[in-house]
Design an enzyme around this catalytic site. Structure first.
Site, PDB file in Angstrom:
ATOM      1  N   ASN A  75      47.346  44.266  28.185  1.00 47.45           N
ATOM      2  CA  ASN A  75      46.203  44.453  27.277  1.00 47.45           C
ATOM      3  C   ASN A  75      45.354  45.030  27.951  1.00 47.45           C
ATOM      4  O   ASN A  75      44.162  45.736  27.128  1.00 47.45           O
ATOM      5  CB  ASN A  75      45.938  43.063  26.735  1.00 47.45           C
ATOM      6  CG  ASN A  75      45.628  41.814  27.591  1.00 47.45           C
ATOM      7  OD1 ASN A  75      45.867  42.071  28.953  1.00 47.45           O
ATOM      8  ND2 ASN A  75      45.108  40.811  27.182  1.00 47.45           N
ATOM      9  N   CYS A 209      43.797  36.827  25.657  1.00 48.75           N
ATOM     10  CA  CYS A 209      44.038  35.814  25.787  1.00 48.75           C
ATOM     11  C   CYS A 209      42.777  34.826  25.700  1.00 48.75           C
ATOM     12  O   CYS A 209      42.922  33.653  25.389  1.00 48.75           O
ATOM     13  CB  CYS A 209      44.856  35.331  27.034  1.00 48.75           C
ATOM     14  SG  CYS A 209      43.806  35.938  28.374  1.00 48.75           S
ATOM     15  N   GLU A 385      39.758  33.640  38.509  1.00 51.37           N
ATOM     16  CA  GLU A 385      39.621  35.126  38.960  1.00 51.37           C
ATOM     17  C   GLU A 385      38.116  35.748  38.591  1.00 51.37           C
ATOM     18  O   GLU A 385      37.497  35.076  38.040  1.00 51.37           O
ATOM     19  CB  GLU A 385      40.661  35.941  38.028  1.00 51.37           C
ATOM     20  CG  GLU A 385      42.071  35.510  38.249  1.00 51.37           C
ATOM     21  CD  GLU A 385      42.888  36.432  37.704  1.00 51.37           C
ATOM     22  OE1 GLU A 385      42.919  36.817  36.608  1.00 51.37           O
ATOM     23  OE2 GLU A 385      43.625  37.362  38.631  1.00 51.37           O
TER      24      GLU A 385
END
Ligand code: SIN
Length: 411
Positions: A75, A209, A385
């Site tokens: 994505n 997401c 992250e």
């Protein structure tokens, strides 16, 4: 990456389908991870620790974890790679990236650019493989040379990788599926909430997401919000080939994505919801195009309430009280992002603290930023992250104790 911005943009649109403007934004987002982590690299410090044993001196060294296996999704063909490679290189790890089967070319281009930028051979490696090539995942997760796996993708695959990593006890970061609640309270600025919900829901045609998956609107403003939201989707969106001028939304990634979207729309309709915008494939454009869709009258028994749609369908659920909506928002096994709009500062603090998610957006639908820690709780995975926390995921802490120190100076 910045020098080759246009070429990378073209590659992303070619293989992912997102419109050029979105692809362009992604290249900037992706390059920013390298910039952010390269600036953070000189600030990697250990600690000195006051020991409880007299005469001992204790300190820590932050060491690179070792070779990292990085498994990324289609994505964001560039940004999901740089978000992992950036911190890995910043701390001194080498990497083996498993490029997504659907979008391998951007990954290869990034590896080539790394080479041209002077990164030595063998530091950034890319494996291409078809979608669902279990041999690659199983090699990366079982080879003892690999000391860390970072994966972005579905919860089901994350669980499998975790199982496979147990044989060699690798360090793991898992950024998995979400089912983001997006709550609009009746004290919100409705126009700002509409804009935020549209940005969150339809970014990359709903294929992120952190996209809003369940839009909860308090009953007092439900009709006003639904009408304004539907109008914007109807009037401002143009679905088309990503290279076409004016296209705001491209195709979905493959037939499985289209099938899931259709299934969610039909399920909602069957259970009494009303499709007020869209609701169909756009077959004249190609097999993977779907109309941006708005559905009102959603209820908790519908598939969209419990499953991630990962497509351009906005389901609007009415609710009555704060307590009720927080309970609904948390009634899921995953917890990645959650959003809400309110102008009541007390409510803002309270709801942010009660949402069971790793990331909260208050009065905004966009939260992604290389400087902010990105990650989830519950079955959305673990590890962070981006940001300072993203660095730590690629390090191990070594403790050093020296005994017999601290004796008086000799005369
Ligand atoms: C994702 O969909 O995994 C990432 C989205 C983002 O970085 O905003």
């Amino acid at each position: 990456m910045v020098e080759n911005h246009d070429d990378l943009t073209t590659l992303i649109t070619l293989e992912n389908g997102k419109p050029l403007a979105d692809a362009k934004g992604e290249v900037t987002y992706a390059a920013n991870f390298f910039e952010w982590f390269s600036e953070e690299a000189p600030r990697i410090y250990g600690d000195t620790i006051p020991s409880s044993v007299p005469g001992n001196r204790v300190w820590t060294i932050k060491e690179p974890v070792g070779v990292c296996g990085l498994i990324t999704p289609w994505n964001f063909p560039a940004a999901m790679i740089t978000r992992k490679v950036g911190p890995a290189l910043a701390v001194g790890c080498t990497v083996v990236c498993k490029a997504p089967g659907e979008t391998p070319f951007t990954a290869l281009a990034i590896a080539e650019l790394a080479h041209r930028a002077g990164i030595p051979p063998g530091v950034v490696n890319v494996i291409t493989a078809l979608d669902n090539t279990p041999e690659v995942g199983s090699t990366l997760t079982s080879d003892p040379v690999i000391r860390k796996i970072s994966f972005t993708g579905s919860t089901a695959v994350g669980k499998l990788l975790m199982k496979q990593c147990s044989g060699t006890l690798k360090k793991l970061s898992l950024e998995l599926g979400g089912n983001a609640p997006f709550i609009v309270f009746d004290d919100a600025d409705v126009d700002a909430a509409v804009t935020g919900a549209i940005a969150s829901k339809f970014r990359s045609s709903g294929q992120t997401c952190v996209c809003a998956n369940r839009i909860y609107v308090q009953r007092g403003i439900y009709d006003e919000f639904s009408q304004k939201f539907a109008e914007q989707v109807k009037n401002n969106f143009r679905v088309g080939n990503g290279f076409e001028e004016g296209a705001t939304h491209g195709p979905l990634i493959h037939h499985r994505a289209i099938e899931k979207v259709e299934q969610h729309v039909r399920d909602a309709e069957k259970k009494g919801a009303k499709v007020v915008v869209g609701g169909h494939r756009l077959e004249s454009l190609g097999p993977n195009f779907y109309e941006p869709t708005v559905i009102t009258g959603m209820t908790p028994d519908m598939a969209m309430a419990s499953e991630e749609t990962f497509g351009p369908v906005a389901g609007l659920f009415p609710f009555d009280t704060e307590e009720e909506v927080v309970k609904l928002a948390n009634a899921t096994q995953v917890g990645l992002a959650g959003y809400f709009f309110s102008r009541d500062i007390h409510r803002c603090v309270r709801v942010a603290e009660h949402l069971e998610v790793g990331m909260v957006g208050i009065n905004t639908g966009l939260i992604s930023d290389p400087a902010s820690p990105f990650g989830g709780v519950k079955e959305s995975g673990f590890g962070r992250e981006g940001s300072l926390y993203g660095i730590g995921e690629y390090q191990v802490t070594k403790m050093v104790t020296v005994g017999g120190m601290g004796k008086p100076l000799q005369k």
